[in-house]
Design a protein around this motif. Structure first.
Motif, PDB file in Angstrom:
ATOM      1  N   VAL A  31       0.839  -1.203   0.000  1.00  0.00           N
ATOM      2  CA  VAL A  31       0.000   0.000   0.000  1.00  0.00           C
ATOM      3  C   VAL A  31       0.875   1.254   0.000  1.00  0.00           C
ATOM      4  N   GLU A  32       1.937   1.250   0.803  1.00  0.00           N
ATOM      5  CA  GLU A  32       2.836   2.401   0.830  1.00  0.00           C
ATOM      6  C   GLU A  32       3.509   2.608  -0.526  1.00  0.00           C
ATOM      7  N   ASN A  33       3.890   1.514  -1.192  1.00  0.00           N
ATOM      8  CA  ASN A  33       4.458   1.636  -2.536  1.00  0.00           C
ATOM      9  C   ASN A  33       3.460   2.282  -3.497  1.00  0.00           C
ATOM     10  N   ALA A  34       2.196   1.882  -3.371  1.00  0.00           N
ATOM     11  CA  ALA A  34       1.164   2.438  -4.247  1.00  0.00           C
ATOM     12  C   ALA A  34       0.963   3.924  -3.979  1.00  0.00           C
ATOM     13  N   ILE A  35       0.994   4.318  -2.718  1.00  0.00           N
ATOM     14  CA  ILE A  35       0.852   5.740  -2.375  1.00  0.00           C
ATOM     15  C   ILE A  35       2.027   6.533  -2.939  1.00  0.00           C
ATOM     16  N   ASP A  36       3.229   5.980  -2.797  1.00  0.00           N
ATOM     17  CA  ASP A  36       4.409   6.660  -3.356  1.00  0.00           C
ATOM     18  C   ASP A  36       4.332   6.789  -4.870  1.00  0.00           C
ATOM     19  N   ALA A  37       3.604   5.872  -5.504  1.00  0.00           N
ATOM     20  CA  ALA A  37       3.446   5.924  -6.958  1.00  0.00           C
ATOM     21  C   ALA A  37       2.309   6.846  -7.374  1.00  0.00           C
ATOM     22  N   THR A  91       9.198  10.098   0.787  1.00  0.00           N
ATOM     23  CA  THR A  91       8.408   8.935   0.390  1.00  0.00           C
ATOM     24  C   THR A  91       8.184   8.036   1.594  1.00  0.00           C
ATOM     25  N   LEU A  92       7.302   7.051   1.426  1.00  0.00           N
ATOM     26  CA  LEU A  92       6.980   6.149   2.527  1.00  0.00           C
ATOM     27  C   LEU A  92       7.919   4.955   2.594  1.00  0.00           C
ATOM     28  N   GLY A  93       8.439   4.517   1.457  1.00  0.00           N
ATOM     29  CA  GLY A  93       9.343   3.378   1.439  1.00  0.00           C
ATOM     30  C   GLY A  93      10.710   3.808   0.977  1.00  0.00           C
TER      31      GLY A  93
END
Length: 579
Positions: A31-37, A91-93
């Motif tokens: 989910v964090e990857n998706a938010i960063d994208a 970013t989150l990740g």
């Protein structure tokens, strides 16, 4: 003992266990990857608690086909390029281990494409063995699908909970991010059943309705950054009013720099803001987002980024506590107009009584009709906005065991603890006097001389200004002797000597308030309120309940004990086997 170098496969599995400890941890990373994208939609579905299937899809930037093999390699990331970047993360990740860890312990399928590309790409990785990527038609964004989690690591899998429990962890994680990012549309499906779906409208309360339900959302208030907060620090989110609480912290979510974190100090700051407003052992509901300068927070202290380190612990603690306290104070009472228009729990007679004081909210014909009823002797009592509190208007019926007042409300029967209720009333009176700096005093006809024990003398010296703010005029009279010349007029103090000793005794033990002043007020209210076992007339009971209705926080006394219990009509029917 011989030292051996572990093979890469074993190293990968161990590292994966640190990052992906359970299905919910994997979903958090995805989910964090998706938010960063920059995704505006994130759809999560699981089966078997996430062990059988994890499926996360987003409409973010995506990856080109040549990037897919890199995505499942350890320490490969688009978030940072050097160690220096850790000091200014946006970013989150950043570790580059999420997809690699998931690929090492599952049968992974990764599909992605970027906007404008002729096609997307697909890559498969079965427990760390990566196959060749190949073109595949796909809309913009990314899909990550993991099956049979931890099948190759039985030691990890046997410590997972039952599927229902693991599903609960997943629901909590996805729900937290849906609340924290209301501009993103989230959906969660568990075993082909939709748990919730948010609109992405940007309204935090809309998201709360979808995740927590309308009943909970109706008791939530927004947070804002207090005035004079240091530059670069801010807070937002939603918290529950004192009328709504839970037995656990499972519905408390704390975010720092957009990441879901676990921090006991911040949880303590949140709950201290409700001091004297919730009964002991009850917890508020909250989703809090903190933002601090990037050089004042270290997010690189935990493999899953669940913990962070703040350079200004005290500042952050105070920021959370003050913001929450201000939010619940601002919204301590109902907006009367909204109650009249929409409240499903206050009956029509009560709504008429509220409206009589504010006919400007009604059309002229309705106002005239209500006025006529008042002239005829009906609905003769009008209440002001101050009276329109979260406690409904109660009709007193009597007293039980000389301890509890029995009353009827629009939604059932209430048992009011007469001591706790009176303590709340007196505590709020004292604090109003402190706030207005005009505490009324009652001069004693005969000043009371008190010889303080040595263990209380230091406590008195530290708290004399606080006692004075409440209305106690106390002078030193040599050695450890003091003279009480006046007491707070709000309290009926029959024995000033005993009352002072009781207050100092509680203060010496630490008190129950956030400050020594508040602790003194709580203790003074407790030791001068109606006691259990005291018979009350019907008029006295009515006046006590009326005063409690007017309190800003009527549900608990200063010590955190409940002032009342409620049984709805449905509860009573069930007890009598009528349902």
């Amino acid at each position: 003992m011989t030292i051996l170098r572990l093979d890469l496969e074993t190293v990968g599995k161990i590292a994966a266990g640190e990052v992906i400890e359970r299905p919910a941890a994997a979903i958090k990373e995805l989910v964090e990857n998706a938010i960063d994208a920059s995704a505006t939609r994130i759809d999560v579905s699981i089966a078997g608690g996430g062990v059988d299937v994890i499926d996360v899809r987003d409409n973010g930037y995506g990856m080109t086909i040549d990037q897919l093999p890199l995505a499942v390699e350890r320490h490969a990331t688009s978030k940072i390029t050097s160690l220096d970047d850790l000091g200014s993360l946006a970013t989150l990740g950043f570790r580059g281990e999420a997809l690699a860890s998931l690929a090492a312990v599952s049968d992974l399928r990764l599909i992605s494409t970027v906007e404008g590309a002729p096609s997307g790409g697909e890559l498969r990785s079965r427990y760390g063995t990566v196959s060749q990527s190949h073109p595949m038609a796909w809309a913009r964004g990314t899909m990550v699908q993991a099956r049979d989690l931890f099948s190759n690591v039985p030691a990890r899998r046997k410590f997972l909970k039952q599927p229902q429990t693991e599903s609960g962890y997943v629901t909590r994680v996805v729900g937290a991010y849906a609340l924290a990012y209301p501009t993103i549309s989230f959906s969660l499906d568990i075993d082909d059943r939709t748990i919730f779906s948010t609109s992405g409208s940007g309204n935090a309360l809309d998201a709360a309705i979808c995740v927590w339900g309308a009943e909970v959302a109706g008791s939530l208030v927004p947070l804002s950054t207090p005035d004079e907060t240091a530059a670069g620090y801010s807070i937002s989110g939603i918290v529950s009013l004192p009328e709504l609480d839970r037995a656990t912290r499972q519905q408390q979510y704390l975010f720092a720099q957009g990441r879901l974190i676990a921090d006991r100090r911040l949880a303590a700051a949140l709950e201290q803001a409700y001091h004297t407003l919730l009964m002991i052992g009850r917890r508020p509901i909250a989703c809090i987002q903190l933002s601090v300068p990037t050089d004042r927070i270290d997010v690189n202290v935990h493999p899953t980024k669940a913990e962070v380190r703040f350079a200004d612990d005290r500042l952050i603690f105070g920021l959370v506590q003050r913001s929450v306290r201000e939010a619940i104070s601002r919204h301590a009472s109902f907006d009367v107009k909204s109650v009249i228009v929409s409240s499903p729990i206050i009956d029509q007679s009560v709504q008429r009584r509220m409206a009589l004081a504010h006919p400007e909210w009604l059309d002229r014909r309705t106002a005239e009709r209500l006025h006529e009823r008042q002239q005829d002797g009906l609905d003769a009592v009008a209440v002001t906005p101050h009276d329109a509190r979260r406690l409904p208007v109660l009709r007193v019926l009597g007293q039980i065991a000389s301890m509890f007042v029995v009353a009827e409300g629009p939604d059932g029967m209430y048992l009011v603890d007469q001591h706790a209720a009176h303590e709340r009333v007196l505590f709020e009176r004292l604090m109003i006097g402190v706030t207005s700096q005009s505490a009324d005093k009652q001069l004693l006809l005969h000043p009371a001389t008190v010889d303080l024990p040595l263990r209380h003398w230091e406590t008195f010296l530290k708290s004399r200004n606080d006692l004075a703010a409440l209305g106690f005029d106390i002078d030193e009279f040599g050695a450890t002797t003091v003279v009480i010349r006046s007491v707070p007029a709000a309290l009926k103090i029959k024995d000033p000597h005993h009352t002072l000793l009781m207050i100092l005794d509680e203060l010496a033990a630490g008190g129950r308030g956030e400050t020594r002043l508040e602790s003194a007020a709580i203790s003074a209210a407790c030791h001068t309120s109606i006691r259990a076992g005291q018979l009350l007339t019907l008029l006295e009971m009515r006046e006590l309940v009326r005063q409690l209705e007017a309190c800003s926080s009527p549900l608990a006394c200063g010590h955190g004990r409940p002032t009342m219990l409620r049984m709805t009509a449905q509860d009573l029917e069930r007890q009598f086997s009528r349902r």
